[in-house]
Design a protein around this motif. Structure first.
Motif, PDB file in Angstrom:
ATOM      1  N   GLY A 147       0.786   5.733  -0.091  1.00 45.31           N
ATOM      2  CA  GLY A 147       0.094   7.020  -0.115  1.00 45.31           C
ATOM      3  C   GLY A 147       0.963   8.001  -0.880  1.00 45.31           C
ATOM      4  N   GLY A 148       1.539   8.974  -0.147  1.00 45.64           N
ATOM      5  CA  GLY A 148       2.369   9.991  -0.800  1.00 45.64           C
ATOM      6  C   GLY A 148       3.811   9.564  -1.011  1.00 45.64           C
ATOM      7  N   ASN A 149       4.178   8.390  -0.519  1.00 47.33           N
ATOM      8  CA  ASN A 149       5.559   7.880  -0.623  1.00 47.33           C
ATOM      9  C   ASN A 149       6.559   8.869  -0.021  1.00 47.33           C
ATOM     10  N   THR A 150       6.202   9.420   1.135  1.00 48.19           N
ATOM     11  CA  THR A 150       7.134  10.314   1.836  1.00 48.19           C
ATOM     12  C   THR A 150       7.735   9.642   3.072  1.00 48.19           C
ATOM     13  N   GLY A 151       7.460   8.370   3.263  1.00 47.25           N
ATOM     14  CA  GLY A 151       7.946   7.658   4.452  1.00 47.25           C
ATOM     15  C   GLY A 151       9.465   7.664   4.516  1.00 47.25           C
TER      16      GLY A 151
ATOM     17  N   THR B  28      -0.325  11.488   2.750  1.00 46.78           N
ATOM     18  CA  THR B  28      -1.777  11.269   2.757  1.00 46.78           C
ATOM     19  C   THR B  28      -2.230  10.813   4.144  1.00 46.78           C
TER      20      THR B  28
ATOM     21  N   GLY C 190       3.750  11.477  13.652  1.00 48.55           N
ATOM     22  CA  GLY C 190       3.789  12.415  14.791  1.00 48.55           C
ATOM     23  C   GLY C 190       3.712  13.851  14.293  1.00 48.55           C
TER      24      GLY C 190
ATOM     25  N   SER D  82       5.969  17.297   5.453  1.00 50.71           N
ATOM     26  CA  SER D  82       5.604  16.620   4.206  1.00 50.71           C
ATOM     27  C   SER D  82       4.116  16.766   3.894  1.00 50.71           C
TER      28      SER D  82
ATOM     29  N   ILE E  99      -6.047   0.571   4.564  1.00 53.10           N
ATOM     30  CA  ILE E  99      -6.953   1.588   5.100  1.00 53.10           C
ATOM     31  C   ILE E  99      -7.517   2.350   3.904  1.00 53.10           C
TER      32      ILE E  99
ATOM     33  N   PRO F 226       0.845  -1.198   0.000  1.00 52.55           N
ATOM     34  CA  PRO F 226       0.000   0.000   0.000  1.00 52.55           C
ATOM     35  C   PRO F 226       0.882   1.250   0.000  1.00 52.55           C
TER      36      PRO F 226
HETATM   37  P1  FAD Z   1       3.759   6.420   2.449  1.00 54.65           P
HETATM   38  O1  FAD Z   1       5.167   6.872   2.561  1.00 54.65           O
HETATM   39  O2  FAD Z   1       3.220   6.208   1.099  1.00 54.65           O
HETATM   40  O3  FAD Z   1       3.570   5.076   3.298  1.00 54.65           O
HETATM   41  C1  FAD Z   1       4.052   4.963   4.595  1.00 54.65           C
HETATM   42  C2  FAD Z   1       3.652   3.590   5.171  1.00 54.65           C
HETATM   43  O4  FAD Z   1       2.244   3.512   5.332  1.00 54.65           O
HETATM   44  C3  FAD Z   1       4.041   2.417   4.283  1.00 54.65           C
HETATM   45  O5  FAD Z   1       4.376   1.328   5.089  1.00 54.65           O
HETATM   46  C4  FAD Z   1       2.763   2.122   3.517  1.00 54.65           C
HETATM   47  O6  FAD Z   1       2.678   0.778   3.092  1.00 54.65           O
HETATM   48  C5  FAD Z   1       1.700   2.455   4.541  1.00 54.65           C
HETATM   49  N1  FAD Z   1       0.465   2.967   3.954  1.00 54.65           N
HETATM   50  C6  FAD Z   1       0.314   4.042   3.146  1.00 54.65           C
HETATM   51  N2  FAD Z   1      -0.982   4.200   2.827  1.00 54.65           N
HETATM   52  C7  FAD Z   1      -1.657   3.196   3.436  1.00 54.65           C
HETATM   53  C8  FAD Z   1      -3.021   2.799   3.468  1.00 54.65           C
HETATM   54  N3  FAD Z   1      -3.954   3.491   2.835  1.00 54.65           N
HETATM   55  N4  FAD Z   1      -3.362   1.699   4.176  1.00 54.65           N
HETATM   56  C9  FAD Z   1      -2.425   0.996   4.840  1.00 54.65           C
HETATM   57  N5  FAD Z   1      -1.120   1.314   4.848  1.00 54.65           N
HETATM   58  C10 FAD Z   1      -0.745   2.408   4.156  1.00 54.65           C
HETATM   59  N6  FAD Z   1       6.812  11.741   9.826  1.00 54.65           N
HETATM   60  C11 FAD Z   1       6.447  12.033  11.108  1.00 54.65           C
HETATM   61  O7  FAD Z   1       5.925  11.150  11.793  1.00 54.65           O
HETATM   62  N7  FAD Z   1       6.667  13.268  11.626  1.00 54.65           N
HETATM   63  C12 FAD Z   1       7.220  14.268  10.922  1.00 54.65           C
HETATM   64  O8  FAD Z   1       7.409  15.361  11.426  1.00 54.65           O
HETATM   65  C13 FAD Z   1       7.593  14.006   9.575  1.00 54.65           C
HETATM   66  N8  FAD Z   1       8.140  14.961   8.811  1.00 54.65           N
HETATM   67  C14 FAD Z   1       8.534  14.678   7.541  1.00 54.65           C
HETATM   68  C15 FAD Z   1       9.133  15.683   6.772  1.00 54.65           C
HETATM   69  C16 FAD Z   1       9.545  15.416   5.480  1.00 54.65           C
HETATM   70  C17 FAD Z   1      10.185  16.497   4.674  1.00 54.65           C
HETATM   71  C18 FAD Z   1       9.341  14.128   4.936  1.00 54.65           C
HETATM   72  C19 FAD Z   1       9.739  13.813   3.523  1.00 54.65           C
HETATM   73  C20 FAD Z   1       8.747  13.132   5.683  1.00 54.65           C
HETATM   74  C21 FAD Z   1       8.348  13.389   6.993  1.00 54.65           C
HETATM   75  N9  FAD Z   1       7.745  12.409   7.777  1.00 54.65           N
HETATM   76  C22 FAD Z   1       7.374  12.695   9.072  1.00 54.65           C
HETATM   77  C23 FAD Z   1       7.581  11.046   7.262  1.00 54.65           C
HETATM   78  C24 FAD Z   1       6.288  10.825   6.415  1.00 54.65           C
HETATM   79  O9  FAD Z   1       5.843  12.003   5.811  1.00 54.65           O
HETATM   80  C25 FAD Z   1       5.193  10.229   7.283  1.00 54.65           C
HETATM   81  O10 FAD Z   1       5.578   8.948   7.688  1.00 54.65           O
HETATM   82  C26 FAD Z   1       3.835  10.129   6.597  1.00 54.65           C
HETATM   83  O11 FAD Z   1       2.887   9.705   7.549  1.00 54.65           O
HETATM   84  C27 FAD Z   1       3.817   9.181   5.409  1.00 54.65           C
HETATM   85  O12 FAD Z   1       2.639   9.403   4.647  1.00 54.65           O
HETATM   86  P2  FAD Z   1       2.570   8.943   3.116  1.00 54.65           P
HETATM   87  O13 FAD Z   1       1.184   9.162   2.619  1.00 54.65           O
HETATM   88  O14 FAD Z   1       3.646   9.552   2.341  1.00 54.65           O
HETATM   89  O15 FAD Z   1       2.811   7.382   3.293  1.00 54.65           O
END
Ligand code: FAD
Ligand code: 2HG
Ligand code: ZN
Length: 497
Positions: free
Chosen positions: A89-93, A160, A170, A155, A226, A87
């Motif tokens: 979302g925004g691939n910012t993990g 997402t 967090g 991010s 989710i 799965p």
């Molecule tokens: P993704 O990177 O796409 O996925 C993250 C994880 O969630 C993966 O394991 C994926 O399989 C799973 N996932 C995604 N969507 C679903 C779904 N619909 N159902 C089930 N599983 C799913 N993180 C913090 O906690 N605090 C911060 O302050 C913070 N600051 C950041 C700053 C920057 C500049 C960057 C690049 C990242 C930052 N992050 C931070 C990390 C990141 O943004 C978070 O972890 C965010 O929650 C990931 O969201 P995403 O949509 O990009 O998820």
């Protein structure tokens, strides 16, 4: 074309793939989501390469459903074919958890087309939103309706709500509002069987057995997909003031935190610390940003005061806090933003640190938490150990001090080849930092999760009982290890690092 192919890697049980060719499999997916939403060619790096550029995977296909029913059908098709699902979302993990491995046998299930806000219940103070909704879009919609949705990450323009829930993100408002988990009242999830669990009740009290939502929050896509969530709303504050304080040490920053709690109570919505070197990277890579104080102080703190009365009230509280802190010597200088633009500029400095680090080159991240009271001692010991054992390393220390969460990051020595440095030194450096984290009863992942980057470390730093319980949950909910295999949990029997 092999007849049996791409089975999910077993965790406990082995998936039993049916006979289906790659062609038939892709045809089934196309029938569900439409041709345009099954991507197999062209530049897929936005889906296959993680944000930190640590690993490039290869997807069998990127599948982009637009509804929960489509997700359920995709999951059933993958279960039949024995194909695993990542799965995304925004691939910012930060921990390589949302991209496929290099085998070319996993699909990326991108939720970004499922981005609707379904309902806002003003009296219940809840909003129900689809998983692919970008956090900033959600924040803006809430703001427009006169409410605050307090999750805030740098991010937020691309992450997402599904990813936030998947990682239990967090961010900078946790000191007042908690992690994403605390903001969630219900979920809609597609299970490994392709069933839909509709848990979008919006209830604040419901003791009818196990609280299932908590299993999926923070499960990093390993237990289910989710598809939507019901999240808490808060009344928008009347005033939100931001200050930047120069502090002479981390001990002083902790003392300032104590004073901020006393003076501001629930108004304290942000308390972020930034080390001098972290700030110097911001000025180096974003020279247009003006960073007050950093040249003359080892640490700065960003504080935010949210007030339900008025600007004057908030400002008065801030002034009394800062006077007290100056008198006690835990602040050497401070500035309170006079306008929203100035407040944004101060937050922008803080939010630019991870971007400045990325510009500086590949780096080692330690997203750790420790009791707030022990953070200064931890940093003293960790700094000394790293500087002695790895001469020239550059320590980038900043983060959510109000939550006891530091980003205790390490940049290669100036002029060194960062790739070579990481290859040779990441393991030994991690060993030093995480041994200390254990000594301090801390956590090796405060908010970013485990992904594949910290999977082996989890085996080493979490108790065998806890790991056993986690494996039981995984086996019960995803018996064929279809969801995000190899992420968070190593296959049973894999030797720890
Ligand atoms: P993704 O990177 O796409 O996925 C993250 C994880 O969630 C993966 O394991 C994926 O399989 C799973 N996932 C995604 N969507 C679903 C779904 N619909 N159902 C089930 N599983 C799913 N993180 C913090 O906690 N605090 C911060 O302050 C913070 N600051 C950041 C700053 C920057 C500049 C960057 C690049 C990242 C930052 N992050 C931070 C990390 C990141 O943004 C978070 O972890 C965010 O929650 C990931 O969201 P995403 O949509 O990009 O998820
Ligand atoms: C932050 O707080 C993020 O800015 C990123 O969690 C931290 O890059 C990091 O180490
Ligand atoms: Zn953070």
């Amino acid at each position: 074309m092999p007849k049996q192919w791409a089975p999910c890697q077993p965790l406990i049980h082995r998936a039993k793939p049916i006979e289906m060719s790659r062609f038939e499999f892709l045809l089934s997916l196309r029938a569900i989501v439409g041709d345009a939403n099954v991507l197999t060619e062209g530049d897929l790096s936005g889906y296959e390469l993680d944000w930190r550029k640590r690993e490039r995977g290869k997807a069998l296909a990127v599948v982009r459903p637009s509804s929960t029913a489509q997700v359920a059908e995709v999951v059933k098709t993958c279960a039949q074919a024995g194909v695993s699902i990542v799965p995304q979302g925004g691939n910012t993990g930060m921990v390589v958890g949302s991209t496929p491995d290099a085998s070319g046998t996993q699909i990326v299930l991108s939720l970004t087309r499922m981005n609707a806000i379904r309902t806002l219940d003003a009296a219940n103070l809840t909003i129900t939103v689809e998983a692919g909704c970008v956090l900033q879009t959600l924040q803006e919609a809430c703001d427009k309706a006169g409410f605050l949705f307090p999750l805030s990450l740098a991010s937020e323009g691309s992450c997402t709500i599904g990813g936030n829930l998947g990682t239990n993100a967090g961010g900078t408002q946790v000191v007042r509002f908690g992690n994403t988990r605390e903001l969630c009242l219900g979920l809609e999830v597609v299970t490994a069987q392709g069933e839909v669990w509709s848990g979008l009740t919006g209830l604040r009290k419901d003791n009818t057995g196990y609280d299932l939502r908590h299993l999926f929050i923070g499960s990093e896509g390993t237990l289910g997909v989710i598809t939507a969530a019901t999240m808490k709303l808060y009344p928008a504050p009347k005033s939100q003031l931001t200050a930047l304080a120069a502090v002479p040490s981390l001990d002083a920053a902790v003392a300032l935190l104590g004073l901020a709690h006393q003076h501001l109570g629930a108004g304290l919505t942000g308390f972020e610390v930034m080390g001098q070197f972290a700030l110097s990277l911001v000025t180096k890579h974003f020279p247009q940003q003006r960073v007050p104080f950093y040249e003359t102080t080892p640490y700065c703190v960003v504080l935010e005061n949210s007030d339900s009365e008025s600007d004057e009230h908030a400002r008065g509280q801030f002034e009394r806090l800062l006077e007290d802190a100056l008198a006690q010597g835990c602040v050497s200088d401070a500035v309170v933003a006079e306008s929203m633009a100035q407040a944004r500029a101060l937050w922008h400095i803080r939010e630019s640190i991870p971007l400045a680090q990325a510009q500086e080159g590949l780096n080692i991240k330690h997203d750790i938490s420790i009791a707030v009271s022990r953070i200064p001692e931890f940093v003293r010991l960790a700094d000394a150990a790293l500087e002695a054992q790895f001469p020239g390393v550059r320590l980038v220390n900043y983060g959510h001090l109000g939550d006891g969460n530091l980003h205790y990051n390490v940049q290669a020595p100036a002029g060194a080849d960062a790739e070579v440095f990481l290859r040779d030194q990441e393991g030994p450096i991690n060993a030093v930092v995480y041994a200390l984290v254990d000594e301090f009863n801390g956590s090796i992942s405060a908010e970013h999760g485990i992904g594949s980057l910290k999977r082996e470390k989890l085996e080493k730093h979490k108790s065998p009982v806890a790991l056993g319980l986690m494996r039981s949950i995984k086996a019960a909910l995803d018996p064929h290890n279809m969801f995000n295999p190899g992420r968070m949990l190593a296959a049973s029997g894999v030797a720890p690092e």
